[in-house]
Design a protein around this motif. Structure first.
Motif, PDB file in Angstrom:
ATOM      1  N   GLU A   5     163.176 -55.320  52.931  1.00  0.00           N
ATOM      2  CA  GLU A   5     163.449 -56.549  53.675  1.00  0.00           C
ATOM      3  C   GLU A   5     164.164 -57.577  52.816  1.00  0.00           C
ATOM      4  OE1 GLU A   5     162.972 -56.670  56.740  1.00  0.00           O
ATOM      5  OE2 GLU A   5     161.609 -54.969  57.027  1.00  0.00           O
ATOM      6  N   ASP A  12     171.910 -60.818  54.898  1.00  0.00           N
ATOM      7  CA  ASP A  12     172.029 -61.815  55.965  1.00  0.00           C
ATOM      8  C   ASP A  12     172.574 -63.120  55.400  1.00  0.00           C
ATOM      9  OD1 ASP A  12     171.222 -60.219  57.980  1.00  0.00           O
ATOM     10  OD2 ASP A  12     169.118 -60.864  57.969  1.00  0.00           O
ATOM     11  N   ALA A  16     176.151 -65.066  56.102  1.00  0.00           N
ATOM     12  CA  ALA A  16     176.184 -66.433  56.613  1.00  0.00           C
ATOM     13  C   ALA A  16     177.095 -67.320  55.775  1.00  0.00           C
ATOM     14  CB  ALA A  16     174.776 -67.006  56.647  1.00  0.00           C
ATOM     15  N   GLN A  17     177.333 -66.931  54.505  1.00  0.00           N
ATOM     16  CA  GLN A  17     178.146 -67.770  53.622  1.00  0.00           C
ATOM     17  C   GLN A  17     179.192 -66.925  52.924  1.00  0.00           C
ATOM     18  OE1 GLN A  17     174.936 -69.152  51.174  1.00  0.00           O
ATOM     19  NE2 GLN A  17     174.594 -70.924  52.483  1.00  0.00           N
ATOM     20  N   ARG A 318     164.560 -76.126  54.888  1.00  0.00           N
ATOM     21  CA  ARG A 318     163.814 -75.944  56.119  1.00  0.00           C
ATOM     22  C   ARG A 318     163.464 -74.476  56.338  1.00  0.00           C
ATOM     23  NH1 ARG A 318     163.275 -78.630  61.170  1.00  0.00           N
ATOM     24  NH2 ARG A 318     163.470 -80.857  60.812  1.00  0.00           N
ATOM     25  N   GLU A 319     164.464 -73.623  56.077  1.00  0.00           N
ATOM     26  CA  GLU A 319     164.216 -72.190  56.214  1.00  0.00           C
ATOM     27  C   GLU A 319     163.028 -71.778  55.353  1.00  0.00           C
ATOM     28  OE1 GLU A 319     167.509 -69.531  55.163  1.00  0.00           O
ATOM     29  OE2 GLU A 319     166.014 -68.085  54.453  1.00  0.00           O
ATOM     30  N   VAL A 322     159.896 -72.891  57.004  1.00  0.00           N
ATOM     31  CA  VAL A 322     159.557 -72.025  58.138  1.00  0.00           C
ATOM     32  C   VAL A 322     158.945 -70.722  57.640  1.00  0.00           C
ATOM     33  CG1 VAL A 322     160.524 -70.658  60.016  1.00  0.00           C
ATOM     34  CG2 VAL A 322     161.312 -73.001  59.652  1.00  0.00           C
ATOM     35  N   ARG A 323     159.587 -70.142  56.639  1.00  0.00           N
ATOM     36  CA  ARG A 323     159.092 -68.871  56.122  1.00  0.00           C
ATOM     37  C   ARG A 323     157.660 -69.026  55.617  1.00  0.00           C
ATOM     38  NH1 ARG A 323     162.735 -64.717  55.303  1.00  0.00           N
ATOM     39  NH2 ARG A 323     164.896 -65.245  55.803  1.00  0.00           N
ATOM     40  N   SER A 332     156.830 -64.235  47.452  1.00  0.00           N
ATOM     41  CA  SER A 332     157.852 -63.583  48.274  1.00  0.00           C
ATOM     42  C   SER A 332     159.122 -64.437  48.361  1.00  0.00           C
ATOM     43  CB  SER A 332     157.315 -63.248  49.665  1.00  0.00           C
ATOM     44  OG  SER A 332     156.966 -64.416  50.361  1.00  0.00           O
ATOM     45  N   ILE A 333     158.960 -65.753  48.336  1.00  0.00           N
ATOM     46  CA  ILE A 333     160.159 -66.612  48.326  1.00  0.00           C
ATOM     47  C   ILE A 333     160.894 -66.460  46.999  1.00  0.00           C
ATOM     48  CG2 ILE A 333     160.992 -69.001  48.423  1.00  0.00           C
ATOM     49  CD1 ILE A 333     159.921 -68.275  51.070  1.00  0.00           C
ATOM     50  N   GLN A 336     162.649 -63.225  47.026  1.00  0.00           N
ATOM     51  CA  GLN A 336     163.788 -63.254  47.942  1.00  0.00           C
ATOM     52  C   GLN A 336     165.023 -63.866  47.269  1.00  0.00           C
ATOM     53  OE1 GLN A 336     163.170 -65.506  51.542  1.00  0.00           O
ATOM     54  NE2 GLN A 336     165.352 -65.552  51.968  1.00  0.00           N
TER      55      GLN A 336
END
Ligand SMILES: Nc1ncnc2c1ncn2[C@@H]1O[C@H](COP(=O)(O)OP(=O)(O)OP(=O)(O)O)[C@@H](O)[C@H]1O
Ligand SMILES: [Mg+2]
Lengths: 412, 240
Positions: A5, A12, A16-17, A318-319, A322-323, A332-333, A336
């Motif tokens: 993941e 992803d 996006a960028q 914000r992402e 949310v996560r 995990s952040i 990531q």
């Protein structure tokens, strides 16, 4: 969270960028190109050198007035003061050492000659070599036409020559056979008896642009114009024999050249393998220097990555909130964002490796040598890029991971 | 055999340091919420409603007091354990939706399941089911900017529901919606409650609060009143 993941999530983000991603990739790739190209070229040169020297130079010695590699002007001046090795001394040495079963070839060279044939002439960059019949087998020189020099050419000091491929092309149309034709070097006329096969490449160029004549002719005709010194190429049968020949050569030469006991040798006797080693060391150094420059470029790229990631962390506050709200841990952040940095660096590395290989291919093609893939450099590049990703991604990733979820969710 | 109440708060305080000043957002809250309740929390701005919700949702930890969630004390748990609770037991719905803007509705709803470690196939199926249950079965591939406010909030509700949490926490879920859309969302909450979920909802509006079966009023970080609502309104039927 499953390992896969993190990668999907990284891609992803890249999607996006796209512009930001490509710019980062390019900056990484540039560093890697430098590393791989420098490494690849150095490795290829080194290998070409090694094959070249081992092909003709196994168990071989070179005896010259001065060493093959001179590293300072001071050294050069010192060696230039030595008496040249005369043809007489060299011949005497050859006569005496051949008793031990070694193969010997004598040669001397005059650079920057103009060769004429009829109305045609070459550029003044041809090397005129005086040598003997042993020169050809010992150097592994192949002939495209005619014959090499033979013992009688030397014994009778015949006015014959074997020419290199470039010389032949400069002087004769492609469809004529130069064997039997005459060439002229500085008022001396020679009959061509053979043409060397084309060699090409950086080590072969000298062979292609060369005229070989019997060494007694060379000495008689040109000795007065150059302060010539004869070089001696000796080949032994095996390592033990080589060591024996080495020691014996020193004794013979000292006696021929009247070096008094206690005095230093006034000549250099070197194993070809050790010359190759020295050149190899030099090339590795050149390669390392290229890699070092690439490394600096990589660090610059790393700083760029850190900068971009810091911006990205701010934008994605914000992402991150949310996560965290739906179950992301600090770890995990962290992972990531680190994975994003590492994947980015490694894709950049792959691109850089491909480009760098193309460069190395181009360089080695120009130099006419075969490229071997510098696996070591490739692996090192990928490793280095991973390090850059981890090193420069760590701070932004930590910053992201430590965000307070409530503040992150409220972030505008 | 009696199961412990879903949520027990005992003397919960929360202090924020603002420079040299200390803001007492919560000054000792005692509260018990049972499984299957539908609770509204009301109070003036700055009274501590959001702070309380964040503590219940394990996004924040109290300065003092004890918080028992399904019988376990969570006041002293570490990051990983709290994250796991948020993932499995809590479903958040925010006023500002808080969706990932570049991800499709489906991806947004899958997000909690990714952190739960569910395999991709199962994840997709459950996310689709959750989106269908909020009436968005035909908007799976839409990204938040391509959805209306009400639809975005329904994606957020699907995301809150998808892990089958013990409790849904909604902080002013209708605050950014017009009143008609707000009522649709309230109808959705009603149905979710009917299906057996526990809901805690923060709101300013009496109209919204009256959907709940119990209304807690907060003032200056304390529970001012805590009363059942004997006549809850059933929201307008969901127009799917
Ligand atoms: N991170 C923070 N740092 C300092 N003070 C805070 C912080 N978060 C909240 N507060 C303060 O705590 C008090 C309660 O805030 P909270 O957000 O819980 O109020 P609320 O009841 O949700 O208000 P609203 O209805 O406006 O959303 C306020 O006085 C607020 O200023
Ligand atoms: Mg609030």
């Amino acid at each position: 969270m499953r390992a896969g993941e993190y990668f999907l999530s990284a891609f992803d983000t890249f999607r996006a960028q796209p512009i930001r991603t490509v710019l980062t990739l390019v900056s990484i790739a540039i560093g890697i190109v430098a590393i791989v190209a420098a490494g690849g070229a150095a490795t290829a040169l080194e290998q070409a050198l090694t094959t070249e020297i081992t092909a003709s130079g196994a168990y071989s010695l070179v005896i010259q007035k001065q060493p093959s590699i001179i590293t300072s002007g001071e050294q050069w001046r010192r060696y230039m003061r030595r008496r040249p090795i005369s043809y007489g001394q060299a011949s005497e040495y050859k006569r005496r050492i051949e008793g031990s079963g070694a193969l010997v070839s004598l040669f001397s060279a005059a650079p920057s000659q103009t060769v004429r044939a009829g109305t045609e002439h070459t550029d003044p960059d041809v090397t005129l070599v005086g040598s003997d019949e042993a020169f050809f087998p010992m150097r592994n020189y192949q002939l495209a036409a005619g014959r090499p020099l033979v013992g009688e050419d030397i014994f009778y000091a015949r006015m014959v020559a074997v020419i290199g491929n470039d010389v032949r092309q400069d002087l004769f149309p492609a469809d004529t056979d130069p064997v039997g034709k005459e060439i002229q070097v500085q008022n001396q006329r020679f009959t061509i008896v053979g043409v060397l096969a084309r060699k090409g490449g950086i080590f072969g160029q000298s062979q292609d642009n060369m005229v070989i004549i019997p060494i007694p002719v060379f000495v008689r005709a040109y000795a007065e114009e150059w302060n010539y010194s004869v070089s001696i190429f000796v080949r032994a049968r095996n390592q033990a024999h080589l060591e024996h020949v080495f020691d014996e050569s020193i004794g013979i030469l000292r006696s021929i050249r009247n070096v008094r006991p206690g005095e230093e040798n006034d000549f250099e006797i070197e194993e070809l393998a050790s010359i190759a080693n020295q050149l190899g060391t030099f090339l590795r150094f050149v390669g390392l220097f290229g890699a070092f420059c690439g490394g600096i470029a990589l660090v610059a790229a790393g700083v760029g990555i850190m900068n971009i990631m810091l911006i990205s962390v701010r934008e994605r506050t914000r992402e991150i909130g949310v996560r965290k709200a739906v179950g992301a841990t600090v770890r995990s952040i962290l992972v990531q964002f680190l994975v994003e940095a590492i994947v980015l660096c490694q894709i950049g590395a792959l691109g850089g490796i491909v480009l760098g290989m193309l460069f190395a291919l181009l360089l080695s093609h120009l130099a006419g040598i075969e490229l071997t893939i510098p696996i070591g450099w490739v692996v090192a590049s990928i490793g280095l890029c991973t390090l850059v990703g981890v090193g420069f991604g760590a701070y932004p990733a930590l910053k992201a991971a430590r965000l307070n979820p409530i503040e992150a969710l409220r972030y505008e | 055999m009696s199961t412990p109440p879903l949520i027990v708060l005992e003397g919960i305080t929360k202090h924020y340091r603002m420079g040299s000043e200390i803001v007492e957002a919560l000054r000792g809250v005692d509260l018990t919420i049972r499984r299957g309740e539908y609770v509204a929390i009301m109070g003036p701005s700055g009274s501590g409603k959001s702070t309380l919700m964040n503590i219940i949702g394990c996004l924040d930890t109290p300065t003092s007091g004890r918080y028992m969630l399904e019988g376990t004390d969570v006041s002293s748990l570490g990051d990983a354990a709290l994250a796991a609770i948020r993932n499995r037991k809590i479903g958040f719905v925010f006023q500002t939706f808080n969706l990932l803007p570049r991800a499709t509705a489906l991806k947004n709803v899958e997000l909690p399941l990714i952190y739960a470690g569910a395999p991709p196939q199962e994840r997709r199926q459950r996310a689709i089911a959750a989106l269908e249950s909020v009436g968005l079965g035909d908007r799976l591939r839409h990204k938040p900017p391509e959805l209306s406010g009400g639809q975005r909030q329904r994606v957020a509700i699907a995301r809150a529901l998808v892990t089958g949490p013990s409790i849904i926490l909604a902080d002013e879920p209708t605050g950014n919606l017009d009143s008609k859309t707000g009522m649709e969302i309230m109808a959705l909450f009603h149905r979710i409650w009917q299906e057996g979920n526990t809901i805690v909802l923060v709101t300013h509006e009496e109209d919204i609060a009256r959907h709940a079966h119990r209304i807690i009023r907060i003032r200056d970080g304390r529970v001012e009143s805590d009363m059942p609502n004997p006549t809850p309104i059933v929201g307008a039927p969901l127009l799917v």
